[in-house]
Design an enzyme around this catalytic site. Structure first.
Site, mmCIF file in Angstrom:
data_model
loop_
_atom_site.group_PDB
_atom_site.id
_atom_site.type_symbol
_atom_site.label_atom_id
_atom_site.label_comp_id
_atom_site.label_asym_id
_atom_site.label_seq_id
_atom_site.Cartn_x
_atom_site.Cartn_y
_atom_site.Cartn_z
ATOM 1 N N TYR A 154 0.823 -1.215 0.000
ATOM 2 C CA TYR A 154 0.000 0.000 0.000
ATOM 3 C C TYR A 154 0.853 1.260 0.000
ATOM 4 C CZ TYR A 154 -4.181 -2.757 0.950
ATOM 5 O OH TYR A 154 -5.226 -3.641 0.853
ATOM 6 N N THR A 161 7.430 2.687 8.413
ATOM 7 C CA THR A 161 7.419 3.289 9.744
ATOM 8 C C THR A 161 8.220 2.408 10.683
ATOM 9 O OG1 THR A 161 5.216 4.078 9.277
ATOM 10 C CG2 THR A 161 5.903 4.125 11.566
ATOM 11 N N CYS A 168 -1.850 1.084 10.612
ATOM 12 C CA CYS A 168 -0.838 1.937 11.246
ATOM 13 C C CYS A 168 -1.113 2.343 12.686
ATOM 14 C CB CYS A 168 -0.639 3.195 10.411
ATOM 15 S SG CYS A 168 0.142 2.833 8.840
ATOM 16 N N PHE A 169 -2.309 2.861 12.966
ATOM 17 C CA PHE A 169 -2.487 3.551 14.254
ATOM 18 C C PHE A 169 -2.138 2.679 15.456
ATOM 19 C CE2 PHE A 169 -5.692 7.052 12.806
ATOM 20 C CZ PHE A 169 -4.662 7.663 12.126
HETATM 21 C C1 UDX Z 1 4.003 -1.555 5.314
HETATM 22 C C2 UDX Z 1 3.877 -1.305 6.793
HETATM 23 O O1 UDX Z 1 2.600 -1.762 7.195
HETATM 24 C C3 UDX Z 1 4.023 0.135 7.137
HETATM 25 O O2 UDX Z 1 4.119 0.324 8.520
HETATM 26 C C4 UDX Z 1 5.261 0.638 6.583
HETATM 27 O O3 UDX Z 1 5.287 2.030 6.794
HETATM 28 C C5 UDX Z 1 5.423 0.299 5.126
HETATM 29 O O4 UDX Z 1 5.217 -1.079 4.891
HETATM 30 P P1 UDX Z 1 2.201 -1.513 3.466
HETATM 31 O O5 UDX Z 1 2.784 -1.048 2.189
HETATM 32 O O6 UDX Z 1 0.770 -1.199 3.747
HETATM 33 O O7 UDX Z 1 2.955 -0.879 4.671
HETATM 34 O O8 UDX Z 1 2.487 -3.075 3.689
HETATM 35 P P2 UDX Z 1 2.210 -4.277 2.719
HETATM 36 O O9 UDX Z 1 1.059 -3.961 1.842
HETATM 37 O O10 UDX Z 1 2.208 -5.490 3.582
HETATM 38 O O11 UDX Z 1 3.495 -4.290 1.772
HETATM 39 C C6 UDX Z 1 4.753 -4.745 2.104
HETATM 40 C C7 UDX Z 1 5.300 -5.523 0.912
HETATM 41 O O12 UDX Z 1 6.645 -5.865 1.155
HETATM 42 C C8 UDX Z 1 4.562 -6.822 0.609
HETATM 43 O O13 UDX Z 1 4.102 -6.804 -0.716
HETATM 44 C C9 UDX Z 1 5.626 -7.905 0.813
HETATM 45 O O14 UDX Z 1 5.489 -8.993 -0.075
HETATM 46 C C10 UDX Z 1 6.905 -7.129 0.589
HETATM 47 N N1 UDX Z 1 8.088 -7.713 1.217
HETATM 48 C C11 UDX Z 1 8.080 -8.004 2.519
HETATM 49 C C12 UDX Z 1 9.223 -7.902 0.470
HETATM 50 O O15 UDX Z 1 9.251 -7.650 -0.732
HETATM 51 N N2 UDX Z 1 10.348 -8.394 1.079
HETATM 52 C C13 UDX Z 1 10.358 -8.726 2.395
HETATM 53 O O16 UDX Z 1 11.380 -9.197 2.913
HETATM 54 C C14 UDX Z 1 9.187 -8.533 3.136
HETATM 55 C C1 UDX Z 2 -3.161 6.880 8.725
HETATM 56 C C2 UDX Z 2 -2.629 8.319 8.689
HETATM 57 O O1 UDX Z 2 -3.730 9.225 8.453
HETATM 58 C C3 UDX Z 2 -1.575 8.464 7.604
HETATM 59 O O2 UDX Z 2 -1.008 9.765 7.647
HETATM 60 C C4 UDX Z 2 -0.491 7.419 7.826
HETATM 61 O O3 UDX Z 2 0.464 7.484 6.794
HETATM 62 C C5 UDX Z 2 -1.092 6.044 7.879
HETATM 63 O O4 UDX Z 2 -2.103 5.977 8.889
HETATM 64 P P1 UDX Z 2 -4.912 5.493 7.278
HETATM 65 O O5 UDX Z 2 -4.764 4.456 8.346
HETATM 66 O O6 UDX Z 2 -4.815 5.085 5.863
HETATM 67 O O7 UDX Z 2 -3.822 6.644 7.494
HETATM 68 O O8 UDX Z 2 -6.347 6.202 7.436
HETATM 69 P P2 UDX Z 2 -6.960 7.385 8.315
HETATM 70 O O9 UDX Z 2 -7.761 8.222 7.415
HETATM 71 O O10 UDX Z 2 -5.976 8.064 9.161
HETATM 72 O O11 UDX Z 2 -8.008 6.618 9.233
HETATM 73 C C6 UDX Z 2 -7.591 5.708 10.245
HETATM 74 C C7 UDX Z 2 -8.806 5.191 10.999
HETATM 75 O O12 UDX Z 2 -9.376 6.226 11.799
HETATM 76 C C8 UDX Z 2 -9.938 4.701 10.096
HETATM 77 O O13 UDX Z 2 -10.496 3.524 10.646
HETATM 78 C C9 UDX Z 2 -10.915 5.840 10.121
HETATM 79 O O14 UDX Z 2 -12.223 5.448 9.844
HETATM 80 C C10 UDX Z 2 -10.766 6.316 11.561
HETATM 81 N N1 UDX Z 2 -11.206 7.707 11.779
HETATM 82 C C11 UDX Z 2 -10.595 8.733 11.131
HETATM 83 C C12 UDX Z 2 -12.227 7.976 12.691
HETATM 84 O O15 UDX Z 2 -12.782 7.058 13.310
HETATM 85 N N2 UDX Z 2 -12.594 9.278 12.911
HETATM 86 C C13 UDX Z 2 -11.991 10.326 12.274
HETATM 87 O O16 UDX Z 2 -12.370 11.483 12.533
HETATM 88 C C14 UDX Z 2 -10.959 10.048 11.350
#
Ligand code: UDX
Ligand code: UDX
Length: 463
Positions: free
Chosen positions: A19, A136, A280-281
């Site tokens: 993502y 992160t 994340c949170f």
């Molecule tokens: C992840 C973490 O959740 C977030 O905290 C961090 O900031 C960035 O990485 P996200 O991109 O949402 O965020 O994770 P994910 O969708 O699971 O993607 C990670 C990718 O890394 C996967 O596609 C996985 O296959 C790949 N990966 C993992 C590698 O290519 N090599 C590895 O050794 C481990």
């Molecule tokens: C969060 C941070 O916003 C982003 O900066 C960081 O890089 C990754 O983590 P994300 O988790 O994608 O992003 O979504 P976000 O929009 O922050 O929402 C997180 C959760 O809080 C969701 O479940 C959302 O529905 C909830 N939320 C958000 C509430 O319940 N109330 C609000 O007012 C705002």
């Protein structure tokens, strides 16, 4: 993978096509046509999907953005060593989940993927390389990265930078195109500053200079954890007030609007809900708590831990309210779950409140039907062990048919536009709606005949 031709200024490699990595690199490739962008991942299915122009994740505008650069300066591959060998700058975007074993289980970040990635980079690099932490990470992780990378190979120097990503899912493309800020942390040494400048130059292709800020490495790493902790804290704060509103006939939406107009507080992230989710949170706060404990700061750890406890409480409270209002039993009652994603406009269900709510309702032996426009495939994985206690239907009308209650878990705008007269007619009576997002028009639903339970205000009932 072909060697990079001199037509490109630099070659950027991203390790991890999730993502964070996928959308970020698609934006860099689109905005910087004179940089070659290669994205690698160990997962061949993910890579095949990206390379076909049909990204493996749902994100508005993402597929179009990827297709814009595919075959020009953007490519996806599983050949990690070849990618490392040609890279000038390597973004590390592998996952950093919460540890599930050993010391710090349930709290600390699991850094095994990060360390493996560092060792792979070391093995396959043959020239000076900038390594950028995008994932992160706990504060001072860069130090460990540097220890692994540097001093092993003569003539090859690795400069580690921290450049956390602040994109939110569902709005990733907008956030990447027009970020509030780009944060880059590096060492004050000449090579650290030169590497910082290289990254500043990259972002300057589309981000205004005043939005690109540079700090030392540790501030950058900590800022990412702190930003997520502050955002989550606002949600837990308003959710704590929602409980008090329900007890006092105050209305949390009115309170949120009233306090949000104070320019020092501001209006964002004050929407009460069934609880925050997302990858994340919770993970980042627990990571922060673990760090505080590690550094001998138990009071600080407790302070931040309470943000997560309040979120747990909010989800439990939601189910408890469902139970008590439905005559203290939901055994074999059909309940339609409207939305399973952790927020609207994504298919991502990681840490979604819906997972917890469904599990608790299944423990109470309810018969659940989950509907969601994007998240059903993930929901099926998350709840695989619930067997026939749970069914799935993409059509919200079909999901609600014969149900005793609807629980709104995700603020998909389509749920606002449904024909609730039709839904009411098809449900068991008395019919209940528990709006975990305060998404719907509660007065109108009440007029139709529903017993309506919003978050943070008095129910509208006919009983
Ligand atoms: C992840 C973490 O959740 C977030 O905290 C961090 O900031 C960035 O990485 P996200 O991109 O949402 O965020 O994770 P994910 O969708 O699971 O993607 C990670 C990718 O890394 C996967 O596609 C996985 O296959 C790949 N990966 C993992 C590698 O290519 N090599 C590895 O050794 C481990
Ligand atoms: C969060 C941070 O916003 C982003 O900066 C960081 O890089 C990754 O983590 P994300 O988790 O994608 O992003 O979504 P976000 O929009 O922050 O929402 C997180 C959760 O809080 C969701 O479940 C959302 O529905 C909830 N939320 C958000 C509430 O319940 N109330 C609000 O007012 C705002």
């Amino acid at each position: 993978m072909t060697p990079t031709s001199s037509a490109y200024k630099k070659t950027i490699l991203c390790i991890g096509a999730g993502y964070v990595g996928g959308p970020t690199m698609a934006m860099i490739a689109a905005k910087c046509p004179d940089y070659r962008v290669v994205v690698v991942d160990l997962n061949p299915d993910r890579i095949a999907a990206w390379q076909s122009g049909e990204p493996p994740i749902f994100e508005p505008g993402l597929a179009e953005l990827v297709r814009q650069s595919l075959g020009r300066n953007l490519e996806f591959s599983t050949d990690v060593p070849a990618g490392i060998a040609i890279a000038d700058i390597i973004f590390v975007c592998v996952g950093t989940p919460t540890k599930t074993f050993g010391k710090g289980a349930g709290m600390a970040a699991d850094l095994q993927y990060l360390e493996n990635t560092a060792r792979t980079i070391l093995e396959h690099s043959s020239s000076n390389t900038i390594v950028v932490e995008k994932s992160t990470l706990p504060v001072r992780t860069a130090e460990a990265m540097e220890r692994i990378l540097n001093g092993q190979k003569e003539d090859v120097h690795f400069e580690v930078l921290s450049n956390p990503e602040f994109l939110a899912e569902g709005t990733a493309i907008r956030d990447l195109e027009n970020p509030d800020r780009i944060l880059i942390g590096g060492h004050p040494t000449p090579s650290g500053q030169a590497a910082l400048q290289t990254l500043v130059d990259l972002y300057a292709n589309w981000v205004p200079a005043e939005k690109i800020i540079t700090t030392n490495l540790w501030s950058s790493e900590l800022s990412k954890l702190a930003a997520n902790a502050f955002l989550a804290q606002r949600i837990s704060s308003i959710n704590s007030i929602s409980a008090l509103c329900e007890a006092t006939e105050a209305d949390v939406d009115e309170v949120g609007r009233a306090i949000g107009l104070d320019s020092r507080i501001g209006p964002k992230f004050l929407r009460a809900s069934v609880g925050f989710g997302g990858s994340c949170f919770q993970k980042d706060i627990l990571n922060l708590v673990y760090l505080c404990e590690h550094f001998g700061l138990p009071e600080v750890a407790d302070y931040w831990r309470s943000v997560v406890s309040m979120n747990d409480y909010q989800r439990e409270r939601f189910v408890a309210r469902m139970l008590s209002s439905m005559f203290n039993t939901v055994v074999n009652k059909r309940i339609a779950i409207f939305g399973f994603a952790f927020k609207a406009d994504t298919g991502d269900t990681r840490e979604s409140a819906a997972i917890y709510v469904c599990r608790q309702l299944a423990d109470e032996r309810a018969a659940l039907v989950v509907t969601d426009p994007e998240a059903i495939p993930n929901a099926k994985v998350d709840l695989a062990d619930l067997g026939d206690r749970i069914a799935y239907d993409e059509d919200p009308y079909a999901a609600a048919e014969g149900a005793h209650a609807i629980a709104v878990m995700t603020e998909w705008s389509l749920y606002r536009e449904l024909d609730y007269e039709r839904i009411y007619a098809s449900m068991q009576k008395p019919a209940f709606i528990f709006d975990g997002r305060n998404l719907l028009d509660h007065e109108a639903l009440h007029r139709i005949g529903f017993n309506v339970y919003p978050i943070g205000s008095s129910p509208l009932t006919h009983m």
